[in-house]
Design a protein around this motif. Structure first.
Motif, short mmCIF file in Angstrom:
data_model
loop_
_atom_site.label_atom_id
_atom_site.label_comp_id
_atom_site.label_asym_id
_atom_site.label_seq_id
_atom_site.Cartn_x
_atom_site.Cartn_y
_atom_site.Cartn_z
N ALA A 1 0.85 -1.19 0.00
CA ALA A 1 0.00 0.00 0.00
C ALA A 1 0.88 1.24 0.00
O ALA A 1 2.08 1.19 0.30
N THR A 2 0.30 2.37 -0.35
CA THR A 2 1.08 3.61 -0.37
C THR A 2 0.42 4.65 0.52
O THR A 2 -0.80 4.67 0.71
N TYR A 3 1.27 5.52 1.04
CA TYR A 3 0.79 6.68 1.79
C TYR A 3 0.60 7.83 0.80
O TYR A 3 0.86 7.69 -0.40
N ARG A 4 0.19 8.96 1.29
CA ARG A 4 -0.03 10.10 0.41
C ARG A 4 1.28 10.64 -0.18
O ARG A 4 2.31 10.64 0.48
N PHE A 5 1.22 11.10 -1.42
CA PHE A 5 2.38 11.78 -1.97
C PHE A 5 2.34 13.25 -1.54
O PHE A 5 1.31 13.77 -1.08
N ILE A 6 3.47 13.92 -1.67
CA ILE A 6 3.65 15.26 -1.15
C ILE A 6 3.64 16.26 -2.30
O ILE A 6 4.50 16.23 -3.18
N ASP A 7 2.67 17.15 -2.28
CA ASP A 7 2.50 18.16 -3.33
C ASP A 7 2.56 19.54 -2.70
O ASP A 7 2.62 19.68 -1.48
N GLY A 8 2.54 20.57 -3.54
CA GLY A 8 2.46 21.94 -3.05
C GLY A 8 1.08 22.52 -3.28
O GLY A 8 0.17 21.83 -3.73
N GLU A 9 0.94 23.79 -2.95
CA GLU A 9 -0.34 24.47 -3.14
C GLU A 9 -0.30 25.31 -4.42
O GLU A 9 0.72 25.97 -4.67
N PRO A 10 -1.37 25.35 -5.21
CA PRO A 10 -2.57 24.52 -5.04
C PRO A 10 -2.28 23.10 -5.53
O PRO A 10 -1.61 22.92 -6.52
N GLY A 11 -2.76 22.12 -4.84
CA GLY A 11 -2.47 20.74 -5.22
C GLY A 11 -2.99 20.42 -6.61
O GLY A 11 -4.07 20.86 -7.00
N LEU A 12 -2.21 19.66 -7.35
CA LEU A 12 -2.64 19.28 -8.69
C LEU A 12 -3.89 18.42 -8.67
O LEU A 12 -4.64 18.36 -9.63
N TRP A 13 -4.11 17.73 -7.54
CA TRP A 13 -5.33 16.95 -7.35
C TRP A 13 -6.21 17.60 -6.29
O TRP A 13 -7.00 16.94 -5.63
N GLY A 14 -6.05 18.91 -6.12
CA GLY A 14 -6.89 19.63 -5.17
C GLY A 14 -6.23 19.72 -3.80
O GLY A 14 -5.08 19.33 -3.61
N PRO A 15 -6.96 20.26 -2.82
CA PRO A 15 -6.42 20.38 -1.46
C PRO A 15 -6.20 19.03 -0.81
O PRO A 15 -6.60 18.00 -1.35
N THR A 16 -5.55 19.02 0.33
CA THR A 16 -5.15 17.79 1.00
C THR A 16 -6.35 16.89 1.29
O THR A 16 -7.25 17.27 2.04
N PRO A 17 -6.40 15.65 0.69
CA PRO A 17 -7.38 14.65 1.03
C PRO A 17 -6.66 13.40 1.50
O PRO A 17 -5.53 13.48 1.98
N TYR A 18 -7.26 12.21 1.29
CA TYR A 18 -6.61 10.97 1.71
C TYR A 18 -5.44 10.59 0.81
O TYR A 18 -4.57 9.81 1.20
N GLY A 19 -5.40 11.11 -0.42
CA GLY A 19 -4.40 10.65 -1.38
C GLY A 19 -3.15 11.49 -1.50
O GLY A 19 -2.15 11.03 -2.03
N ASN A 20 -3.20 12.74 -1.06
CA ASN A 20 -2.04 13.60 -1.20
C ASN A 20 -2.03 14.68 -0.12
O ASN A 20 -3.05 14.96 0.52
N ILE A 21 -0.87 15.27 0.07
CA ILE A 21 -0.70 16.40 0.99
C ILE A 21 -0.31 17.60 0.15
O ILE A 21 0.73 17.59 -0.51
N LYS B 1 0.58 21.21 0.56
CA LYS B 1 0.93 22.33 1.44
C LYS B 1 2.31 22.86 1.08
O LYS B 1 3.22 22.09 0.79
N ASN B 2 2.46 24.18 1.10
CA ASN B 2 3.78 24.78 0.94
C ASN B 2 4.41 24.97 2.32
O ASN B 2 4.85 26.05 2.68
N ASN B 3 4.46 23.90 3.07
CA ASN B 3 4.90 23.98 4.46
C ASN B 3 5.88 22.85 4.74
O ASN B 3 5.55 21.67 4.60
N ILE B 4 7.09 23.22 5.14
CA ILE B 4 8.14 22.23 5.35
C ILE B 4 7.80 21.27 6.48
O ILE B 4 7.97 20.05 6.35
N ASP B 5 7.30 21.80 7.60
CA ASP B 5 6.98 20.93 8.73
C ASP B 5 5.93 19.88 8.38
O ASP B 5 6.03 18.72 8.79
#
Length: 271
Positions: A7-27, A29-33
């Motif tokens: 299984a896979t965890y969410r991939f890490i994207d920036g804002e605005p997410g290419l698949w929209g805001p953070t859901p179960y499939g991706n994160i 955020k333009n936030n390092i922490d």
């Protein structure tokens, strides 16, 4: 019978997410922490690598790679839609995998991104990159131990639509079973996406397809690591299993014999 499941965890994207805001499939955020917390979570789940996506910011990518490296995790990127991170920058930060051979085109055509205007694309698409520049970029990536997965069948279907290679795939037993499936219904997904693709999008995908073919051929010629993959069932008309046959046929153009091609899709992929 397969007895292991991955299984896979969410991939890490920036804002605005290419698949929209953070859901179960991706994160997204333009936030390092936030990104580093995702890396920690992947490590706890015994992940083997971290994947980042096209809107990630460079400072976040740098932090993700540093953190991942400390945890012995390699970083794979799908940055087809990046506006700021080309393959050289990705390699400098320590990225090891370029999915879809993404961002190499950006290194060859610095003004290119997938959001440019029609007129700007027409201008860029008329430019012929020198063999020397292509060799310089790929040699640098090889020195940085960067591996590419070109997914040529994905590019081709986005450019050409529902045309199979070889055509006999369309009449195969597997395709018939997929057509009868009432749960997976992947054709509904493909038709929905296909209806939104205009001629300009297809011409751009055709151009990228030609670029990635040239990149793949030269990368192999220079001794770089290239692996087979299809991204199925993303995009349009890329089916799990069937599209791997198409991808193997794509690799016939690269001066590889049948054994070498099959090895890439089996032993090398497992490795």
């Amino acid at each position: 019978m397969f007895r292991q499941k991955y299984a896979t965890y969410r991939f890490i994207d920036g804002e605005p997410g290419l698949w929209g805001p953070t859901p179960y499939g991706n994160i997204s955020k333009n936030n390092i922490d936030t990104a580093l917390a995702a890396v920690d979570e992947l490590h706890k789940q015994d992940a083997k690598f971290v994947k980042v996506y096209g809107n990630i910011q460079e400072d976040v990518l740098e932090a993700v790679v540093k953190k991942s490296s400390k945890l012995n995790l390699e970083v794979a990127v799908d940055i087809l839609h990046t506006k700021s991170i080309d393959s050289i920058k990705a390699a400098d930060h320590g990225v090891k995998w370029l999915e879809h051979a993404s961002s190499i085109v950006h290194s060859l055509y610095p003004d290119y991104n997938t959001q440019i205007s029609v007129d700007e694309f027409e201008r860029i698409s008329q430019i012929e990159v020198s063999e020397q520049r292509l060799t310089e970029v790929l040699t640098y990536l090889i020195e940085k131990e960067v591996k590419i997965v070109p997914t040529l069948s994905l590019y081709r279907h986005l450019a050409e639509g529902r045309i199979f290679n070889p055509p006999e795939l369309d009449q195969s037993k597997q395709m018939k079973l997929l057509d009868e499936d009432k749960v997976f219904t992947v054709d509904d997904q493909f038709n929905e996406i296909d209806s939104q693709l205009n001629d300009h999008f297809r011409s751009r995908q055709k151009w990228e397809y030609e670029q990635v073919k040239a990149i793949t051929e030269k990368h192999l010629e220079l001794g770089g690591e290239v692996y087979t993959g299809t991204d199925a069932p993303a995009g349009t008309w890329v089916y799990p299993g069937l599209s791997m046959i198409e991808e193997l046929n794509e690799f016939k153009r690269f001066n590889l014999n049948n054994f070498e091609i099959l090895k890439k899709a089996s032993l090398d992929a497992k490795e």
